[in-house]
Scaffold this motif. Structure first.
Motif, PDB file in Angstrom:
ATOM      1  N   LYS A 171       5.171   3.327   6.322  1.00  0.00           N
ATOM      2  CA  LYS A 171       3.749   2.966   6.280  1.00  0.00           C
ATOM      3  C   LYS A 171       3.314   2.568   4.875  1.00  0.00           C
ATOM      4  O   LYS A 171       2.152   2.186   4.676  1.00  0.00           O
ATOM      5  CB  LYS A 171       2.898   4.148   6.766  1.00  0.00           C
ATOM      6  CG  LYS A 171       3.091   4.492   8.234  1.00  0.00           C
ATOM      7  CD  LYS A 171       2.230   5.686   8.627  1.00  0.00           C
ATOM      8  CE  LYS A 171       2.373   5.994  10.117  1.00  0.00           C
ATOM      9  NZ  LYS A 171       1.559   7.173  10.493  1.00  0.00           N
TER      10      LYS A 171
ATOM     11  N   GLU B  54       2.969   4.654   2.387  1.00  0.00           N
ATOM     12  CA  GLU B  54       2.036   5.689   1.947  1.00  0.00           C
ATOM     13  C   GLU B  54       2.766   6.816   1.237  1.00  0.00           C
ATOM     14  O   GLU B  54       3.937   7.091   1.525  1.00  0.00           O
ATOM     15  CB  GLU B  54       1.268   6.259   3.148  1.00  0.00           C
ATOM     16  CG  GLU B  54       0.433   5.218   3.890  1.00  0.00           C
ATOM     17  CD  GLU B  54      -0.144   5.749   5.193  1.00  0.00           C
ATOM     18  OE1 GLU B  54      -0.981   5.045   5.783  1.00  0.00           O
ATOM     19  OE2 GLU B  54       0.252   6.861   5.620  1.00  0.00           O
TER      20      GLU B  54
ATOM     21  N   ARG C  24      -7.551   9.998  -1.427  1.00  0.00           N
ATOM     22  CA  ARG C  24      -6.685   8.850  -1.133  1.00  0.00           C
ATOM     23  C   ARG C  24      -7.483   7.640  -0.621  1.00  0.00           C
ATOM     24  O   ARG C  24      -6.940   6.554  -0.486  1.00  0.00           O
ATOM     25  CB  ARG C  24      -5.625   9.238  -0.086  1.00  0.00           C
ATOM     26  CG  ARG C  24      -4.588  10.208  -0.648  1.00  0.00           C
ATOM     27  CD  ARG C  24      -3.747  10.841   0.451  1.00  0.00           C
ATOM     28  NE  ARG C  24      -2.755  11.749  -0.100  1.00  0.00           N
ATOM     29  CZ  ARG C  24      -1.443  11.678   0.160  1.00  0.00           C
ATOM     30  NH1 ARG C  24      -0.981  10.750   0.957  1.00  0.00           N
ATOM     31  NH2 ARG C  24      -0.628  12.534  -0.403  1.00  0.00           N
TER      32      ARG C  24
END
Length: 257
Positions: free
Chosen positions: A105, A107, A256
Motif C-alpha cells: 500500500k 504505507e 498520519r
C-alpha cells in the motif's frame, strides 16, 4: 464435496464455535477445519486423547490441559469425552505478510500487538478499532490470549473478516524482530516516559496493549522503545485495554493524515 464445503457443514461446529467429543475433534483435525485451541482433560492417559494432542501440536494448534470441571462448564452437549476444540473463524497469517501488506500500500506499517488480552470482548473491540483506523494487522501470543473465536468475531462487528491476525509464540522476541526491521515499538503504561501527544507515530509503528489486569509484562515493557502515557484527568487511573488501543490508534491516524 470440496474441502472448504466440508469445513462449513461440519455439524459439530456450532454457532458458538465449540467442537466437542473425540470423534468430532478428530474429524475437524482431519478435514483441516481452522482450530484456535484444544482443551484436553488433565491427567488423562487415554490413547485417543494422546493421538489428538500429538496431531494438534503437529499442526501448530495450541493444546491446553484443563480439569474436568472447566470442560464441564464449557460444554454445551454435556458429552465432551475429555476434549473440546474452539473453532477459529479464520486462519492466522504470518507477521511477514502484515509487513508486506503495508509495503504493497506504500504505507508505513501500523501494527497492534496484544500482550495477553484474555477477554474475547476486548480483543474483538481492538480488532474493530484497528480495522477502522487502517492498521495493517494485529498480533497476539499463542498462549494466555483470546483467539479468533465466535465471541471475538461477534464483538468485532465483522472486522475479523478484514483485519489479518498473526499469532506468535513469544511477544518479547517478536518485538526484537520488529525493531530490527526498523519498526518503533510503543507500549502503553500509566507511568510512561512519553506522553501521548509527544509520541511520534507517523513512522513504522507497533502499538503494544497490555493485559486487562496487570498491563504489559516486564519483558514486553523492556522491549518497547517508548512507554506512552495517556492523559488521565479523572479519579480513575486506568483505561480499558480496547479503549487505550483506540486512543493510540487514532492519534496515529491524526498524525498520519
Amino acid at each position: 464435496m470440496r474441502e472448504n464445503e466440508t469445513k462449513k457443514t461440519l455439524p459439530e461446529a456450532e454457532a458458538d464455535g465449540l467442537i466437542e467429543g473425540r470423534n468430532a475433534v478428530i474429524e475437524a483435525l482431519r478435514s483441516g477445519t481452522a482450530i484456535d485451541k484444544i482443551y484436553l482433560a488433565k491427567g488423562e492417559t487415554d490413547k485417543t486423547l494422546g493421538h489428538i494432542a500429538s496431531k494438534a501440536r503437529a499442526a501448530g494448534i495450541v493444546v491446553v490441559e484443563a480439569d474436568r470441571r472447566k470442560l464441564d462448564n464449557m460444554s454445551r452437549t454435556h458429552s465432551h469425552q475429555g476434549v473440546i476444540a474452539l473453532a477459529a473463524l479464520r486462519e492466522y497469517v504470518s507477521v511477514e505478510s502484515l509487513l508486506e501488506n503495508a509495503a504493497a500500500k506504500g504505507e508505513a506499517p501500523l501494527l497492534v500487538v496484544c500482550d495477553e488480552i484474555s477477554d474475547p470482548h476486548n480483543l474483538g473491540a481492538i480488532l474493530r478499532t484497528a480495522e477502522c483506523a487502517g492498521a495493517h494487522g494485529v498480533i497476539i501470543p499463542k498462549r494466555r490470549s483470546a483467539g479468533l473465536t465466535a465471541i471475538v468475531a461477534k464483538t468485532s462487528a465483522g472486522a475479523v473478516s478484514y483485519m489479518p491476525v498473526a499469532r506468535v509464540p513469544n511477544i518479547p522476541s517478536l518485538l526484537k524482530d520488529l525493531k530490527k526491521q526498523g519498526i518503533w515499538v510503543f507500549g502503553t503504561a500509566a507511568d510512561g516516559n512519553t506522553t501521548l501527544y509527544n509520541a511520534d507515530l507517523k513512522g513504522p509503528a507497533a502499538i503494544v496493549i497490555g493485559s486487562e489486569g496487570s498491563g504489559m509484562s516486564r519483558l514486553v515493557s523492556e522491549n518497547c522503545d517508548f512507554l506512552v502515557s495517556i492523559p488521565m484527568k479523572g479519579k480513575i487511573s486506568s483505561l480499558n485495554a480496547s479503549a487505550a488501543a483506540a486512543i493510540l490508534l487514532y492519534e496515529a491516524v491524526r498524525q498520519r493524515s
